[in-house]
Design an enzyme around this catalytic site. Structure first.
Site, PDB file in Angstrom:
ATOM      1  N   HIS A 126       0.832  -1.202   0.000  1.00  0.00           N
ATOM      2  CA  HIS A 126       0.000   0.000   0.000  1.00  0.00           C
ATOM      3  C   HIS A 126       0.868   1.254   0.000  1.00  0.00           C
ATOM      4  O   HIS A 126       2.097   1.177  -0.045  1.00  0.00           O
ATOM      5  CB  HIS A 126      -1.018  -0.025   1.136  1.00  0.00           C
ATOM      6  CG  HIS A 126      -0.418  -0.094   2.519  1.00  0.00           C
ATOM      7  ND1 HIS A 126       0.453   0.852   3.003  1.00  0.00           N
ATOM      8  CD2 HIS A 126      -0.561  -1.010   3.511  1.00  0.00           C
ATOM      9  CE1 HIS A 126       0.796   0.549   4.237  1.00  0.00           C
ATOM     10  NE2 HIS A 126       0.208  -0.593   4.570  1.00  0.00           N
ATOM     11  N   HIS A 150       3.866   1.630   2.383  1.00  0.00           N
ATOM     12  CA  HIS A 150       5.053   0.862   1.982  1.00  0.00           C
ATOM     13  C   HIS A 150       5.784   1.590   0.853  1.00  0.00           C
ATOM     14  O   HIS A 150       7.012   1.739   0.876  1.00  0.00           O
ATOM     15  CB  HIS A 150       4.661  -0.532   1.493  1.00  0.00           C
ATOM     16  CG  HIS A 150       3.847  -1.319   2.479  1.00  0.00           C
ATOM     17  ND1 HIS A 150       2.846  -2.183   2.102  1.00  0.00           N
ATOM     18  CD2 HIS A 150       3.880  -1.369   3.835  1.00  0.00           C
ATOM     19  CE1 HIS A 150       2.301  -2.733   3.169  1.00  0.00           C
ATOM     20  NE2 HIS A 150       2.914  -2.250   4.248  1.00  0.00           N
ATOM     21  N   CYS A 159      -2.297  -8.240  20.232  1.00  0.00           N
ATOM     22  CA  CYS A 159      -2.835  -7.682  18.977  1.00  0.00           C
ATOM     23  C   CYS A 159      -2.048  -8.261  17.818  1.00  0.00           C
ATOM     24  O   CYS A 159      -0.835  -8.046  17.718  1.00  0.00           O
ATOM     25  CB  CYS A 159      -2.737  -6.159  18.958  1.00  0.00           C
ATOM     26  SG  CYS A 159      -3.120  -5.520  17.303  1.00  0.00           S
ATOM     27  N   CYS A 218      -0.407  -5.571  15.384  1.00  0.00           N
ATOM     28  CA  CYS A 218       0.907  -5.072  15.819  1.00  0.00           C
ATOM     29  C   CYS A 218       1.876  -6.223  16.048  1.00  0.00           C
ATOM     30  O   CYS A 218       3.072  -6.002  16.162  1.00  0.00           O
ATOM     31  CB  CYS A 218       0.800  -4.292  17.120  1.00  0.00           C
ATOM     32  SG  CYS A 218      -0.212  -2.817  17.041  1.00  0.00           S
ATOM     33  N   CYS A 252      -7.267  -2.651  20.132  1.00  0.00           N
ATOM     34  CA  CYS A 252      -6.035  -1.921  19.817  1.00  0.00           C
ATOM     35  C   CYS A 252      -6.404  -0.676  19.012  1.00  0.00           C
ATOM     36  O   CYS A 252      -7.096  -0.781  18.004  1.00  0.00           O
ATOM     37  CB  CYS A 252      -5.105  -2.817  19.001  1.00  0.00           C
ATOM     38  SG  CYS A 252      -3.741  -1.901  18.277  1.00  0.00           S
ATOM     39  N   HIS A 286      -5.446  -1.112  15.334  1.00  0.00           N
ATOM     40  CA  HIS A 286      -6.104  -2.178  14.557  1.00  0.00           C
ATOM     41  C   HIS A 286      -7.452  -2.538  15.177  1.00  0.00           C
ATOM     42  O   HIS A 286      -7.659  -3.677  15.613  1.00  0.00           O
ATOM     43  CB  HIS A 286      -5.201  -3.432  14.509  1.00  0.00           C
ATOM     44  CG  HIS A 286      -3.860  -3.166  13.929  1.00  0.00           C
ATOM     45  ND1 HIS A 286      -2.748  -2.892  14.697  1.00  0.00           N
ATOM     46  CD2 HIS A 286      -3.455  -3.100  12.639  1.00  0.00           C
ATOM     47  CE1 HIS A 286      -1.717  -2.663  13.894  1.00  0.00           C
ATOM     48  NE2 HIS A 286      -2.111  -2.802  12.654  1.00  0.00           N
ATOM     49  N   LYS A 311      -8.589   8.743   8.110  1.00  0.00           N
ATOM     50  CA  LYS A 311      -7.752   7.563   7.894  1.00  0.00           C
ATOM     51  C   LYS A 311      -8.216   6.850   6.612  1.00  0.00           C
ATOM     52  O   LYS A 311      -9.411   6.801   6.325  1.00  0.00           O
ATOM     53  CB  LYS A 311      -7.929   6.631   9.104  1.00  0.00           C
ATOM     54  CG  LYS A 311      -6.876   5.545   9.221  1.00  0.00           C
ATOM     55  CD  LYS A 311      -7.056   4.822  10.555  1.00  0.00           C
ATOM     56  CE  LYS A 311      -6.534   3.417  10.570  1.00  0.00           C
ATOM     57  NZ  LYS A 311      -5.176   3.136  10.418  1.00  0.00           N
ATOM     58  N   LYS A 363     -10.807   0.906   3.099  1.00  0.00           N
ATOM     59  CA  LYS A 363     -11.552   0.403   1.938  1.00  0.00           C
ATOM     60  C   LYS A 363     -13.021   0.806   2.036  1.00  0.00           C
ATOM     61  O   LYS A 363     -13.641   1.166   1.045  1.00  0.00           O
ATOM     62  CB  LYS A 363     -11.446  -1.126   1.867  1.00  0.00           C
ATOM     63  CG  LYS A 363     -10.062  -1.571   1.440  1.00  0.00           C
ATOM     64  CD  LYS A 363     -10.105  -2.886   0.673  1.00  0.00           C
ATOM     65  CE  LYS A 363      -8.714  -3.274   0.214  1.00  0.00           C
ATOM     66  NZ  LYS A 363      -8.041  -4.226   1.088  1.00  0.00           N
TER      67      LYS A 363
END
Ligand code: MSP
Length: 507
Positions: A17, A20, A125, A128, A143, A146, A296, A299
């Site tokens: 994504h 990265h 989690c 993480c 978390c 996430h 944030k 999708k």
């Protein structure tokens, strides 16, 4: 002189994504800068293949783990190739040599009695790949990073690395080396993490839960915790523990996102201290990309920016440019397909590409396809030349992460100045009168030579487009010696190359 730059190695539980793409492109820009000024570079990027979530991602697709990892490895590599990331080493933690070295490091630490076995009950989690304390969780017990992954309750026996014996030493290292963590805000955040006594770090996972990992050398019922294994890549890439790694290692700079400051700023230095290995030179921390309006990316909202889609529609340099120019160093930055398109059209297209195309086409039609010879320089010519030389100066010296957007702002400002200069000098008027023809030649020469210098600098950021521009100007850069920004390099009376539209307008 050497410089070793690393990116994080990316989890392969999904496709690459924008986060990265971002870190690897920034690492590439830093590499191109340092190579240009004469450094010998090693840039590593790659994938983090172990751990519970990768294991589950393969299972979800019903794939053999090896096939799954091969598929993802190819996918990540293809995206970095597509983005012109000139990595020297592509990390895969499933490599045998890496796994042997990780086990060796664990054994060394174990032999020093710094690893203990004990029962642990806690919250985990998977996102993480970390145990969480209650204070780390949201009000509904999830978390914060996430929230959709759902934390798990675990009650396991595991191996733990003693951390507290090293806390003071690490704080001292940070105090003695002000550049160890940059920017300052993250240095303070790290000091905060080290303000309280540290709990032992769980460095194993029972094979009953996770099988995808490096076997613990002293207990085959366990695999190594994915972060321990992953962090060690930075050393195993340069051949540790074999001789010869130390020269590269001494120069090592880790590029990381703010969410992984703790593993890099606390776990990793302490692992190294425990194993008796020097610490890396620097952690360069960046903030995150969020969608338009600071939302944030997700999708379900539909605001995810897919790097492959951008490369396919606008080209790699449109994305590289946006990321480099619009990142902010200590707060989150916004990104959207529209923002990228607008920036591409208005900056690369209108401000840079258009000027090149106008000046070069003018020479093609009026000066027989050649760069004209300049006559005496006017005050306006001298002023724009000085401004361009000043604006690109930063790329002629060592740059750090926050310098990238800062230097590009200067480039864009001076491109505005160049456009103003061109409009005011109006070469299309000067050419009409034989008495002002020499003046016209001079204006075109000054414009083309200034553009040549701008594109030489931009080779560090948008290498493919910059090289195409330099080919149009018939002014390729020699890679043999260190680059120095200089004026008057463009050959007078030399033929121009083929003129093409560098940044065709995107609709
Ligand atoms: N596998 C670990 C890293 C191990 S390094 C020894 C990991 N992988 S990751 O794939 O989850 O994330 C890697 C990097 O992507 C992190 O530096 C993270 O900050 C970055 N990003 C993830 N989302 C991001 C944005 N939205 N924006 C910018 N970078 C972001 O963590």
């Amino acid at each position: 002189m050497k410089s070793y730059i690393t990116t994080p190695i990316y989890y392969v539980n999904g496709s690459p994504h924008i986060g990265h793409a971002f870190t690897s492109v920034m690492a590439d820009i830093l590499k191109r800068n340092r190579v240009a000024i004469g450094y010998e570079l090693l840039l590593s990027t790659g994938v983090d293949e172990h751990g519970q979530k990768n294991q589950e991602a393969a299972a979800d697709l019903g794939m053999e783990i090896k096939d799954y990892l091969d598929m993802r490895g190819k996918e990540f590599r293809a995206v970095f190739d597509m983005l012109d990331v000139s990595y020297d080493y592509f990390v895969r933690t499933s490599r045998e040599g890496h796994k042997t070295a990780v086990a060796g490091m664990e054994q060394t630490i174990f032999d020093k009695d710094l690893i203990v076995k004990k029962q642990y009950t806690g919250t985990y989690c998977k996102g993480c790949e970390e145990f969480k304390r209650e204070s780390d969780l949201t009000e509904d017990g999830q978390c914060p990073l996430h929230p959709t992954m759902k934390v798990e309750q675990t009650d396991e026996t595991n191996y733990f690395l003693k951390m507290e014996p090293f806390r003071e030493r690490l704080l001292q290292h940070i105090a003695d080396n002000p550049d160890f963590v940059q920017p300052q805000a993250f240095r303070n955040e790290l000091k905060q993490m080290l303000a309280e006594p540290l709990e032992d770090l769980c460095i194993s996972r029972p094979k009953t839960r996770v099988t995808l990992g490096v076997d613990l050398p002293f207990d085959p019922d366990f695999v190594t915790y994915v972060w321990f294994d992953a962090l060690a890549n930075y050393l195993t890439n340069v051949g540790w523990p074999d001789e010869g790694y130390a020269d590269w290692w001494a120069t090592c700079e880790h590029l990381i996102g703010k969410d992984i400051l703790k593993p890099h700023g606390v776990y990793w230095p302490i692992m190294l201290m425990a194993a008796g290995i020097p610490l890396p030179k620097k952690l360069s921390v960046h903030s995150h990309w969020v969608g338009a309006g600071g939302v944030k990316m997700s999708k379900s909202i539909g605001n995810v920016v897919d790097p492959i889609e951008i490369v396919d529609t606008l080209g790699a340099d449109a994305l590289r440019w946006y990321l480099a120019r619009h990142m902010r160093s200590d707060s989150d930055s916004q990104i959207s397909v529209d923002f990228i398109k607008q920036t591409y059209n208005s900056e690369l297209g209108n401000k840079i590409g258009n000027l090149l195309s106008r000046a070069a086409k003018f020479s093609k039609s009026r000066f027989d396809g050649k760069v004209p010879a300049a006559g005496p320089l006017s005050a306006e010519d001298e002023a724009i030349r000085a401004a361009v030389a000043e604006a690109v100066k930063g790329f002629g010296a060592w740059i750090d992460l926050p310098d990238i957007p800062h230097n590009l702002q200067k480039v864009i400002t001076v491109c505005d100045d160049m456009n103003t200069y061109f409009a005011e000098q109006a070469p299309w008027e000067l050419i009409k009168n034989p008495e002002t023809e020499e003046r016209c030649r001079t204006v075109i020469y000054v414009t083309l030579d200034c553009l040549r210098l701008v594109f030489e600098a931009l080779r560090q950021v948008i290498p493919t487009s910059a090289d195409r521009a330099l080919a149009m100007l018939n002014a390729p850069v020699s890679e043999d010696k260190a680059w120095k920004p200089a004026l008057d390099v463009l050959g007078q009376e030399t033929d121009l190359g083929e003129i093409e539209n560098l940044f065709p307008r995107a609709q």
